[in-house]
Design an enzyme around this catalytic site. Structure first.
Site, PDB file in Angstrom:
ATOM      1  N   ASP A 150      -7.970  86.112  -3.334  1.00 24.10           N
ATOM      2  CA  ASP A 150      -9.296  85.571  -3.642  1.00 24.10           C
ATOM      3  C   ASP A 150      -9.466  85.627  -5.161  1.00 24.10           C
ATOM      4  OD1 ASP A 150     -10.439  85.144  -0.907  1.00 24.10           O
ATOM      5  OD2 ASP A 150      -9.985  87.270  -0.763  1.00 24.10           O
ATOM      6  N   GLY A 168      -1.783  92.915   3.713  1.00 21.48           N
ATOM      7  CA  GLY A 168      -2.321  92.634   2.381  1.00 21.48           C
ATOM      8  C   GLY A 168      -3.344  93.700   1.975  1.00 21.48           C
ATOM      9  N   HIS A 169      -4.224  94.083   2.913  1.00 21.47           N
ATOM     10  CA  HIS A 169      -5.208  95.139   2.606  1.00 21.47           C
ATOM     11  C   HIS A 169      -4.494  96.472   2.352  1.00 21.47           C
ATOM     12  CE1 HIS A 169      -7.865  92.420   5.119  1.00 21.47           C
ATOM     13  NE2 HIS A 169      -8.586  92.566   4.026  1.00 21.47           N
ATOM     14  N   GLN A 203     -22.639  86.737   2.404  1.00 26.17           N
ATOM     15  CA  GLN A 203     -21.631  85.872   1.766  1.00 26.17           C
ATOM     16  C   GLN A 203     -21.128  84.766   2.697  1.00 26.17           C
ATOM     17  OE1 GLN A 203     -18.870  89.384   1.145  1.00 26.17           O
ATOM     18  NE2 GLN A 203     -17.311  87.826   1.446  1.00 26.17           N
ATOM     19  N   HIS A 206      -4.983  93.781   7.409  1.00 23.26           N
ATOM     20  CA  HIS A 206      -3.587  93.385   7.563  1.00 23.26           C
ATOM     21  C   HIS A 206      -2.793  94.012   6.418  1.00 23.26           C
ATOM     22  CE1 HIS A 206      -4.588  90.595   4.388  1.00 23.26           C
ATOM     23  NE2 HIS A 206      -5.488  89.996   5.154  1.00 23.26           N
ATOM     24  N   GLY A 215      -7.762  91.853  -3.939  1.00 19.08           N
ATOM     25  CA  GLY A 215      -6.578  91.012  -3.842  1.00 19.08           C
ATOM     26  C   GLY A 215      -6.678  89.776  -4.740  1.00 19.08           C
TER      27      GLY A 215
HETATM   28  O1  PAF Z   1     -12.690  90.074  -0.161  1.00 19.81           O
HETATM   29  C1  PAF Z   1     -13.443  90.562   0.712  1.00 19.81           C
HETATM   30  O2  PAF Z   1     -12.989  91.060   1.749  1.00 19.81           O
HETATM   31  C2  PAF Z   1     -14.946  90.538   0.508  1.00 19.81           C
HETATM   32  O3  PAF Z   1     -15.353  89.374  -0.122  1.00 19.81           O
HETATM   33  C3  PAF Z   1     -15.476  91.783  -0.229  1.00 19.81           C
HETATM   34  C4  PAF Z   1     -14.925  91.876  -1.646  1.00 19.81           C
HETATM   35  C5  PAF Z   1     -15.102  93.036   0.539  1.00 19.81           C
HETATM   36  C6  PAF Z   1     -17.001  91.715  -0.329  1.00 19.81           C
HETATM   37  O4  PAF Z   1     -17.600  91.658   0.924  1.00 19.81           O
END
Ligand code: PAF
Length: 284
Positions: free
Chosen positions: A152, A38-39, A63, A36, A149
């Site tokens: 997080d 933000g990315h 994760q 999106h 970002g």
């Molecule tokens: O923030 C994210 O999208 C994920 O946690 C990351 C840093 C790409 C690791 O998988």
């Protein structure tokens, strides 16, 4: 220039080596896709600082906890590739799970302390998964700069800590959260919100802004966070995992305002199928 998609670590390294021979500065933007705006702001920050930019796209299974959304996490490689190409990124690194975690891979990276509190309490092992995959991605890309970002925020502190402790030479940059006009932080998981929930969601940011302002004015931190939790529940959030005011580096709880110690207000709360997280600086 069209973006090239790279699937193997070997090909990624060959590309980076060629750039290095030409003295080019390399940046990497790790993502899990479902991109999106933000990315795109991370990609823009990378392009401002670097000659060549790699965007990684990997939905990292390690994760996600049990019962979390790994299997349904939105996957849209074609769309993502198009978006980052338009933005001007040079390589999309989209490895398979087998490439990232070949059979027999057993090493994990832990950042005890920052990974046990807040998100770490509610998502056990989440940060071990993040720290492990980010260490791999940084070693694979061998970039000069990496961009994450501030949305997080705890993840960013975990990554800064691991790069410092493991002597990874990539410089880590935090990029400001991008928000909708009503304050809702952009997130791939916002797509889980129903129309009604979407109207409630921005209250999370409004409540955090209120906490920050009253904290600056001298109110007690714990009392403010208790009130904020109740306000979120009253607004329709199903549950609130935490609202805290914390030191911006150690993430240890702060109860009294000190203008010399940068602090953040951080929160996580469930709304329908979505678990929303957000944070803001106390002094903005
Ligand atoms: O923030 C994210 O999208 C994920 O946690 C990351 C840093 C790409 C690791 O998988």
């Amino acid at each position: 220039m069209s973006i090239s998609t790279v699937r193997t670590i070997q090909d990624l390294r060959a590309q980076v080596k060629a750039w290095r021979r030409d003295d080019l500065v390399v940046g990497v933007v790790p993502t899990m896709g479902a991109l999106h705006v933000g990315h795109l702001s991370l990609v823009k920050a990378a392009l401002d600082k670097c000659d060549r930019v790699i965007v990684t796209l990997f939905v990292n299974p390690t994760q996600f906890g049990e019962g979390e959304d790994f299997s349904v996490y939105p996957r849209s490689e074609e769309r993502d590739r198009h978006m980052v190409e338009e933005q001007g990124a040079h390589v999309l690194f989209a490895p398979s799970v087998e490439e990232m975690y070949p059979e027999g891979a057993i090493t994990e990276v832990q950042v005890p302390g920052p990974d046990r509190i807040l998100e770490g309490k509610f998502r056990p092992n989440h940060f071990t998964g993040v720290a492990t995959v980010v260490t791999k991605l940084l070693n694979q890309a061998q970039a000069d700069h990496a961009f994450f970002g501030e949305k997080d925020f705890q993840q960013l502190q975990v990554i800064k800590t691991l790069t410092r402790d493991l002597c990874i030479p990539t410089v880590i940059h935090g990029v400001e959260t991008v928000r909708e006009d009503d304050g809702l932080a952009l997130s791939s998981r916002n797509m889980y919100l129903s129309e009604d929930e979407r109207k409630i969601a921005p209250i999370l940011n409004a409540v955090l802004c209120d906490v920050a302002q009253k904290f600056r004015e001298g109110d007690h931190g714990s009392a403010l966070c208790d009130i904020a939790e109740q306000q979120l529940k009253d607004a329709g959030f199903a549950s609130v995992d935490y609202v805290v005011i914390a030191d911006a580096q150690s993430l240890e709880q702060q109860v009294t305002y000190n203008p010399d110690h940068p602090a953040r207000v951080l929160a996580a709360a469930k709304l329908g199928r979505a678990r929303l997280i957000d944070n803001i600086a106390v002094d903005d």
